[in-house]
Design an enzyme around this catalytic site. Structure first.
Site, mmCIF file in Angstrom:
data_model
loop_
_atom_site.group_PDB
_atom_site.id
_atom_site.type_symbol
_atom_site.label_atom_id
_atom_site.label_comp_id
_atom_site.label_asym_id
_atom_site.label_seq_id
_atom_site.Cartn_x
_atom_site.Cartn_y
_atom_site.Cartn_z
ATOM 1 N N HIS A 159 62.166 68.109 44.465
ATOM 2 C CA HIS A 159 62.892 67.709 45.672
ATOM 3 C C HIS A 159 64.349 68.146 45.615
ATOM 4 O O HIS A 159 65.065 68.044 46.620
ATOM 5 C CB HIS A 159 62.838 66.187 45.863
ATOM 6 C CG HIS A 159 61.468 65.688 46.190
ATOM 7 N ND1 HIS A 159 60.739 66.148 47.261
ATOM 8 C CD2 HIS A 159 60.685 64.802 45.553
ATOM 9 C CE1 HIS A 159 59.564 65.549 47.289
ATOM 10 N NE2 HIS A 159 59.492 64.732 46.271
ATOM 11 N N ASP A 195 51.924 68.917 43.778
ATOM 12 C CA ASP A 195 52.331 67.509 43.854
ATOM 13 C C ASP A 195 51.965 66.961 45.237
ATOM 14 O O ASP A 195 51.878 67.708 46.213
ATOM 15 C CB ASP A 195 53.864 67.440 43.631
ATOM 16 C CG ASP A 195 54.390 66.033 43.517
ATOM 17 O OD1 ASP A 195 54.657 65.590 42.403
ATOM 18 O OD2 ASP A 195 54.546 65.369 44.573
ATOM 19 N N HIS A 197 53.776 65.323 47.218
ATOM 20 C CA HIS A 197 54.915 65.435 48.136
ATOM 21 C C HIS A 197 55.376 66.889 48.285
ATOM 22 O O HIS A 197 55.354 67.643 47.301
ATOM 23 C CB HIS A 197 56.081 64.586 47.616
ATOM 24 C CG HIS A 197 55.723 63.158 47.407
ATOM 25 N ND1 HIS A 197 55.294 62.667 46.184
ATOM 26 C CD2 HIS A 197 55.696 62.109 48.264
ATOM 27 C CE1 HIS A 197 55.049 61.373 46.304
ATOM 28 N NE2 HIS A 197 55.275 61.009 47.539
ATOM 29 N N ASP A 284 50.413 62.895 41.447
ATOM 30 C CA ASP A 284 50.425 61.736 42.365
ATOM 31 C C ASP A 284 49.439 61.955 43.514
ATOM 32 O O ASP A 284 49.397 61.192 44.470
ATOM 33 C CB ASP A 284 51.835 61.439 42.888
ATOM 34 C CG ASP A 284 52.658 62.673 43.200
ATOM 35 O OD1 ASP A 284 53.870 62.508 43.471
ATOM 36 O OD2 ASP A 284 52.112 63.794 43.182
#
Ligand SMILES: NCCCCCC(=O)NO
Ligand SMILES: [Zn+2]
Length: 343
Positions: A159, A195, A197, A284
């Site tokens: 991120h 991932d 996200h 995740d």
């Protein structure tokens, strides 16, 4: 497979603002310790500590002023007499006219962040550097002829943009690794982000470049964090047009749909003919993850590793997210075992 790991990650214990309250972060030290234990249990291979690198090795993926901000933030925060974790409270969003970096640390925290998800405390910078150094050491080992290397990075990085922290991230380990591959002579580097996200930071860093292809499979940003990037129409800009592929998937996605997206991602990467592949390895996507919304199961990660190996490119796996601490080791290492054909 070689693992690069630093115990310096333990110096960073974050807090997070969740549901209107400050609590201990899901991004906790036990995550890396559980993955390390699993690496040892299965006998994945040698485990080495990262070499040290210069702050300048982070520049290229990030701006110099951003790296300097991260290096000095804690001392500037504590110079004001505060010992609590440094968190931003105000951001330069649409409609606020100034583009200057504020002089006061509270303004800098907002200028160099996208959310309040990356707290800074006494050990953060040392932990962050050890994480980036693990990724850099992994690249240097990959360049020596290894087929696959695992950088057990914590804190995660995908991120973190060119000039901002966010979502537990500070330095973008995967982007710093990709940049190092280019500096070492690679003409084309692919980054595959699996991932849950969207890797908004990695996308930000390479968005206008064609020498790094970014491909991400993630929860639909219309309803999933980080919300403001990760749509399919984000395809790169300028020279980077066509070298950014987002494959958003709905909440509740299970392996059948995920595998179909990974097949599409793999076809794009194969056409790109990358000299090296960096995988942002978040698990995740697991059905039990407390903050995510896919439904992958532990055996599925073996198949994911197999598919990545099928690309036939020297691969550096960089640890990203995964918050079901009991299963994070099993799931992350299953990808690596699948890559090695140990299914
Ligand atoms: N605090 C908001 C959610 C942060 C997501 C962190 C993550 O796993 N990114 O991949
Ligand atoms: Zn994640």
């Amino acid at each position: 497979m070689l693992t690069v790991y630093s115990s310096d990650h333990r110096l960073h214990h974050g807090v997070e603002l969740k549901d209107g309250a400050i609590s201990a972060s899901f991004e906790k030290p036990e995550r890396a310790e559980t993955v390390l234990a699993r690496v040892k249990t299965v006998g994945l291979g040698d485990i080495i500590a990262p070499r040290s690198y210069e702050h300048s090795d982070y520049v290229g993926a990030h701006s110099e002023r951003y790296v300097e901000f991260l290096a000095n933030a804690w001392s500037e925060w504590t110079a004001t007499g505060r010992t609590s974790q440094a968190l931003p409270l105000v951001w330069p969003i649409r409609g606020l006219p100034s583009t200057e970096v504020p002089q006061f640390i509270d303004g800098k925290l907002g200028f160099f962040s996208m959310d309040a998800g990356s707290p800074i405390n006494e050990g953060t910078w040392e932990a962050v550097c050890s994480s980036a150094n693990s990724a850099l050491t992994g690249v240097d080992r990959l360049s020596s002829g290894m087929r696959g290397v695992f950088a057990l990075c914590r804190p995660p990085g995908h991120h973190a943009g060119r000039e901002y922290t966010g979502g537990y991230c500070y330095l973008n380990n995967a982007a710093i690794a990709a940049q190092r591959c280019i500096q070492q002579g690679a003409k084309r580097v692919a980054v595959l982000d699996i991932d849950f996200h969207h890797g908004n930071g990695t996308q930000d860093i390479f968005y206008d470049r064609s020498d790094v292809l970014f491909v991400s499979i993630h929860g639909d940003p219309a309803v999933c964090y980080p919300y403001f990037s990760g749509h399919a129409d984000e395809r790169g800009m300028g020279q980077g047009e066509g070298f950014n592929l987002n494959l958003p998937l709905p909440k509740g996605t299970a392996m059948a749909e995920f595998e179909a997206a990974l097949f599409d991602a793999s076809a794009t990467i194969a056409r790109y003919k990358a000299d090296a592949l960096i995988v942002s390895l978040g698990v995740d996507t697991f059905e039990g993850d407390p903050i995510s919304h896919f439904r992958l199961r532990s055996p599925d990660y073996l198949r994911i590793g197999e598919m990545i190996e099928g690309l036939g490119v020297p691969t550096l796996f960089v640890m990203e997210g995964g918050y079901m601490v009991d299963e994070i080791g099993l799931n992350a290492v299953n990808v690596l075992l699948g890559f090695e054909g140990r299914t």
